[in-house]
Scaffold this active site. Structure first.
Site, mmCIF file in Angstrom:
data_model
loop_
_atom_site.group_PDB
_atom_site.id
_atom_site.type_symbol
_atom_site.label_atom_id
_atom_site.label_comp_id
_atom_site.label_asym_id
_atom_site.label_seq_id
_atom_site.Cartn_x
_atom_site.Cartn_y
_atom_site.Cartn_z
ATOM 1 N N ARG A 85 11.574 45.273 75.325
ATOM 2 C CA ARG A 85 11.932 43.876 75.571
ATOM 3 C C ARG A 85 12.888 43.730 76.747
ATOM 4 O O ARG A 85 13.220 42.617 77.159
ATOM 5 C CB ARG A 85 12.629 43.286 74.332
ATOM 6 N N TYR B 247 12.522 41.483 79.946
ATOM 7 C CA TYR B 247 12.769 40.047 79.748
ATOM 8 C C TYR B 247 14.259 39.800 79.514
ATOM 9 O O TYR B 247 14.882 39.005 80.213
ATOM 10 C CB TYR B 247 11.945 39.563 78.550
ATOM 11 N N PHE C 261 0.085 32.325 63.518
ATOM 12 C CA PHE C 261 -0.136 31.929 62.120
ATOM 13 C C PHE C 261 -1.061 30.709 62.045
ATOM 14 O O PHE C 261 -1.967 30.658 61.220
ATOM 15 C CB PHE C 261 1.192 31.623 61.408
ATOM 16 N N THR D 69 14.213 36.694 60.190
ATOM 17 C CA THR D 69 14.311 35.235 60.307
ATOM 18 C C THR D 69 14.286 34.764 61.761
ATOM 19 O O THR D 69 14.632 35.507 62.675
ATOM 20 C CB THR D 69 15.626 34.712 59.687
ATOM 21 N N ARG D 70 13.858 33.522 61.932
ATOM 22 C CA ARG D 70 13.953 32.815 63.208
ATOM 23 C C ARG D 70 14.271 31.351 62.870
ATOM 24 O O ARG D 70 14.052 30.905 61.751
ATOM 25 C CB ARG D 70 12.627 32.867 63.985
ATOM 26 N N GLN E 175 17.387 38.925 62.617
ATOM 27 C CA GLN E 175 17.640 37.515 62.334
ATOM 28 C C GLN E 175 18.088 36.810 63.603
ATOM 29 O O GLN E 175 18.636 37.430 64.520
ATOM 30 C CB GLN E 175 18.669 37.322 61.218
HETATM 31 N N1 UDP Z 1 5.585 37.850 63.831
HETATM 32 C C1 UDP Z 1 4.793 38.051 62.709
HETATM 33 N N2 UDP Z 1 3.440 37.914 62.830
HETATM 34 C C2 UDP Z 1 2.826 37.569 64.008
HETATM 35 C C3 UDP Z 1 3.642 37.362 65.152
HETATM 36 C C4 UDP Z 1 5.008 37.515 65.034
HETATM 37 O O1 UDP Z 1 5.285 38.351 61.613
HETATM 38 O O2 UDP Z 1 1.577 37.457 64.024
HETATM 39 C C5 UDP Z 1 7.041 37.981 63.695
HETATM 40 C C6 UDP Z 1 7.689 38.901 64.734
HETATM 41 O O3 UDP Z 1 7.698 40.239 64.295
HETATM 42 C C7 UDP Z 1 9.089 38.316 64.807
HETATM 43 C C8 UDP Z 1 8.884 36.823 64.543
HETATM 44 O O4 UDP Z 1 7.605 36.713 63.942
HETATM 45 O O5 UDP Z 1 9.911 38.854 63.798
HETATM 46 C C9 UDP Z 1 8.934 35.972 65.793
HETATM 47 O O6 UDP Z 1 8.083 36.530 66.763
HETATM 48 P P1 UDP Z 1 7.769 35.822 68.143
HETATM 49 O O7 UDP Z 1 6.998 36.801 68.990
HETATM 50 O O8 UDP Z 1 7.165 34.499 67.900
HETATM 51 O O9 UDP Z 1 9.203 35.532 68.784
HETATM 52 P P2 UDP Z 1 10.482 36.452 69.099
HETATM 53 O O10 UDP Z 1 10.365 37.773 68.383
HETATM 54 O O11 UDP Z 1 10.499 36.588 70.573
HETATM 55 O O12 UDP Z 1 11.585 35.636 68.549
#
Ligand code: UDP
Length: 319
Positions: free
Chosen positions: A147, A150, A196, A215-216, A281
């Site tokens: 990562r 980025y 999703f 979490t997000r 998280q």
């Molecule tokens: N994620 C998941 N299934 C998917 C795509 C992503 O469980 O099909 C999870 C991923 O591992 C992460 C979270 O969702 O923990 C957010 O991922 P995303 O790539 O959207 O954003 P970022 O990691 O850059 O916040």
């Protein structure tokens, strides 16, 4: 000056992308003239096709790693692929886009004395040890991971913004964007919300990475754009960085279950491996935005997801 009344000429780099195209819409609604620059790596014609023919809108195919000579009053620098599968496709180019892009756009701001906003990211906090993350948290970023192109590119861009501000007195604004979703998200960008929803609408398995307990905090795009505009309009002495995001935090399992419910899908939720360096998280501390901008997000996840699902339904219908 190119100002006629309150109308300004505004450059949006990455203007054909998910966030950029919504920003172009908003600025046009406000009566400004918009110059949209995009190299179309992840930007799409579909996002801006409704603007072609608009008398105050101009599109320009341009890569910010090259200098740009235009006359503008304000610049929103959004250009950079933002989803892991896209920015990891050509990591060297990703770093260049953030770093050379910032240098070129700051150089432009310096020449034309424009105010400039940088779209930074919560990724500059890395895999945070402090929760939620205030702007004062310096982050925990792996400099050599997948990562990093980025994260470190965006960190360096912030450095450049503050050095141009101190050294050349450029009026800068730095916004740290947390996970954002909404219509015009790229359907194949691998982001959790688009993945999703697409999986649920197609009735295929929903891929929950890891244990799904990570979490997000998801911000609906309209709220984010409100934040951008407010930041740009604040007094020049407010530079940020300022977090813009929605503090309501959800686990990926909760998100998957909500998407299944809202789409009435027959998809099953299955587990898949967690990508490397995936933060455990993430949640913004938005006290600064609340105090200085009077901004806070308004759209609840369920409501925002419903609108996003509608968009993806149309997209699948049109395909
Ligand atoms: N994620 C998941 N299934 C998917 C795509 C992503 O469980 O099909 C999870 C991923 O591992 C992460 C979270 O969702 O923990 C957010 O991922 P995303 O790539 O959207 O954003 P970022 O990691 O850059 O916040």
């Amino acid at each position: 000056m190119r100002k006629y009344g309150l109308s300004k000429k505004i450059l949006v780099t990455g203007g054909a992308g998910f966030l950029g195209s919504h920003l172009c819409d908003r600025l046009l609604e406000q009566g400004h003239e918009v110059l949209c620059a995009d190299n179309m790596f992840t930007g799409s014609k579909r996002n801006i096709e409704h603007l072609s023919g608009h008398s105050r809108f101009e599109f320009m195919r341009h890569d910010v790693t090259f200098p740009l000579y235009v006359e503008v009053d304000e610049i929103y620098n959004l250009a950079c692929p933002a989803s892991p599968i896209h920015y990891q496709h050509d990591p060297v180019q990703t770093t260049k886009t953030s770093v050379h892009g910032a240098i070129n756009m700051l150089g432009l701001a310096k020449r034309v004395r424009a105010k400039i906003m940088q779209a930074s990211t919560s990724e500059i906090y890395g895999d945070p040890e402090v929760h939620p993350q205030p702007e004062s948290y310096l982050g925990k970023v792996n400099p050599i991971g997948h990562r990093s192109c980025y994260d470190e590119g965006k960190r360096c861009a912030e450095t450049l913004f503050f050095d141009y501000h101190r050294q050349h007195k450029i009026r800068v604004k730095v916004v740290r964007i947390f996970n954002t979703y909404g219509p015009r998200m790229h359907p194949n960008d691998g982001r959790v919300v688009s993945n999703f929803i697409m999986q649920a609408l197609r009735g295929v398995d929903i891929t929950l990475y890891g244990d799904g307990e990570q979490t997000r905090s998801f911000c609906y795009v309209d709220d984010l754009i409100d934040g951008f505009i407010k930041v740009m309009e604040t007094m020049d002495d407010f530079t940020g960085p300022v977090n813009i995001g929605n503090p309501s935090e959800f686990s990926m399992r909760q998100l998957a279950e909500l998407v299944v419910e809202l789409t009435n899908s027959r998809s099953k939720i299955v587990h898949a491996p967690l990508p490397p360096d995936d933060p455990r998280q993430r949640q913004p501390d938005i006290s600064l935005a609340r105090q200085t901008l009077g901004w806070e997000p308004k759209v609840k996840l369920r409501q925002g997801l419903e609108r996003t699902i509608q968009y993806f339904e149309q997209l699948l219908g049109a395909a």
